[in-house]
Design a protein around this motif. Sequence first.
Motif, PDB file in Angstrom:
ATOM      1  N   ARG A  61     -19.447  16.327  85.513  1.00 41.94           N
ATOM      2  CA  ARG A  61     -20.160  15.089  85.149  1.00 41.94           C
ATOM      3  C   ARG A  61     -19.645  14.549  83.826  1.00 41.94           C
ATOM      4  O   ARG A  61     -19.368  13.363  83.684  1.00 41.94           O
ATOM      5  N   LYS A  62     -19.539  15.432  82.858  1.00 46.01           N
ATOM      6  CA  LYS A  62     -19.083  15.044  81.522  1.00 46.01           C
ATOM      7  C   LYS A  62     -17.623  14.569  81.576  1.00 46.01           C
ATOM      8  O   LYS A  62     -17.288  13.507  81.057  1.00 46.01           O
TER       9      LYS A  62
ATOM     10  N   SER B  23     -15.877  13.527  84.125  1.00 41.34           N
ATOM     11  CA  SER B  23     -15.726  12.308  84.923  1.00 41.34           C
ATOM     12  C   SER B  23     -15.993  11.075  84.077  1.00 41.34           C
ATOM     13  O   SER B  23     -15.291  10.062  84.197  1.00 41.34           O
ATOM     14  N   GLY B  24     -16.984  11.144  83.216  1.00 38.44           N
ATOM     15  CA  GLY B  24     -17.283  10.023  82.338  1.00 38.44           C
ATOM     16  C   GLY B  24     -16.102   9.682  81.442  1.00 38.44           C
ATOM     17  O   GLY B  24     -15.820   8.503  81.188  1.00 38.44           O
TER      18      GLY B  24
ATOM     19  N   ALA C 252     -17.557   1.134  84.904  1.00 37.30           N
ATOM     20  CA  ALA C 252     -17.666   2.547  84.510  1.00 37.30           C
ATOM     21  C   ALA C 252     -19.086   2.927  84.122  1.00 37.30           C
ATOM     22  O   ALA C 252     -19.533   4.029  84.428  1.00 37.30           O
TER      23      ALA C 252
ATOM     24  N   LYS D 195     -13.617   6.057  81.596  1.00 38.85           N
ATOM     25  CA  LYS D 195     -13.809   5.199  80.424  1.00 38.85           C
ATOM     26  C   LYS D 195     -12.806   4.043  80.475  1.00 38.85           C
ATOM     27  O   LYS D 195     -11.615   4.234  80.702  1.00 38.85           O
TER      28      LYS D 195
ATOM     29  N   ARG E 233     -20.964   5.980  85.727  1.00 42.71           N
ATOM     30  CA  ARG E 233     -21.401   7.124  84.912  1.00 42.71           C
ATOM     31  C   ARG E 233     -22.853   7.467  85.198  1.00 42.71           C
ATOM     32  O   ARG E 233     -23.225   8.636  85.267  1.00 42.71           O
ATOM     33  N   GLN E 234     -23.696   6.445  85.352  1.00 38.12           N
ATOM     34  CA  GLN E 234     -25.097   6.697  85.668  1.00 38.12           C
ATOM     35  C   GLN E 234     -25.230   7.387  87.017  1.00 38.12           C
ATOM     36  O   GLN E 234     -26.013   8.322  87.166  1.00 38.12           O
TER      37      GLN E 234
END
Length: 178
Positions: free
Chosen positions: A155-156, A158-159, A168, A163, A172-173
Amino acid sequence: EAVVKSVDLPVTVKFRSGWDENSINAVEFAVLQEKAGASAITVHGRTRKQMYAPPVNLEIIKTVKESVDIPVIGNGDVIDALSAENMYKSTGCDFVMVGRGALGAPWVFRQINEYFRSGIILPDPPIEERMAIMIRHIEKLCKYKGDYVGMREARKHSGWYIKGIRGAATLRQEIGSL
């Protein structure tokens, strides 16, 4: 010194310029590490209090480099080829460490190497290639850490990979809610 005496490997030490602006002690600490037998040192040009807040203090890295005879690795705000070049030129360090600049952009190492080899600044890979790299990264996270931990770490990461891509924030949500 105890670590150096107990292992048959090179020992390196990484440290910040000091605790806060009133306790900049990188030069003294570097000299002590050299005397204790460290093979190389990495200096992050910020204090602990600063954490990652700009600007990085290149002058303290330069002063450390001038104060010791062992290799000095400069660290802080190296995010691309030009910032790596600036670290070298401004500090005289022997090597450059890339930290947060590689998060979501592991191709930055190839870009830096190519720039120093040829003077050419390679573009970031296209979105399709970035996503393929991200998927391989996630697959390796799951392989080595198991699906539960791997997917939470994904998750982290992927954000960071998405970017700057249009949409995005929404993506991200969605990733964070999985």
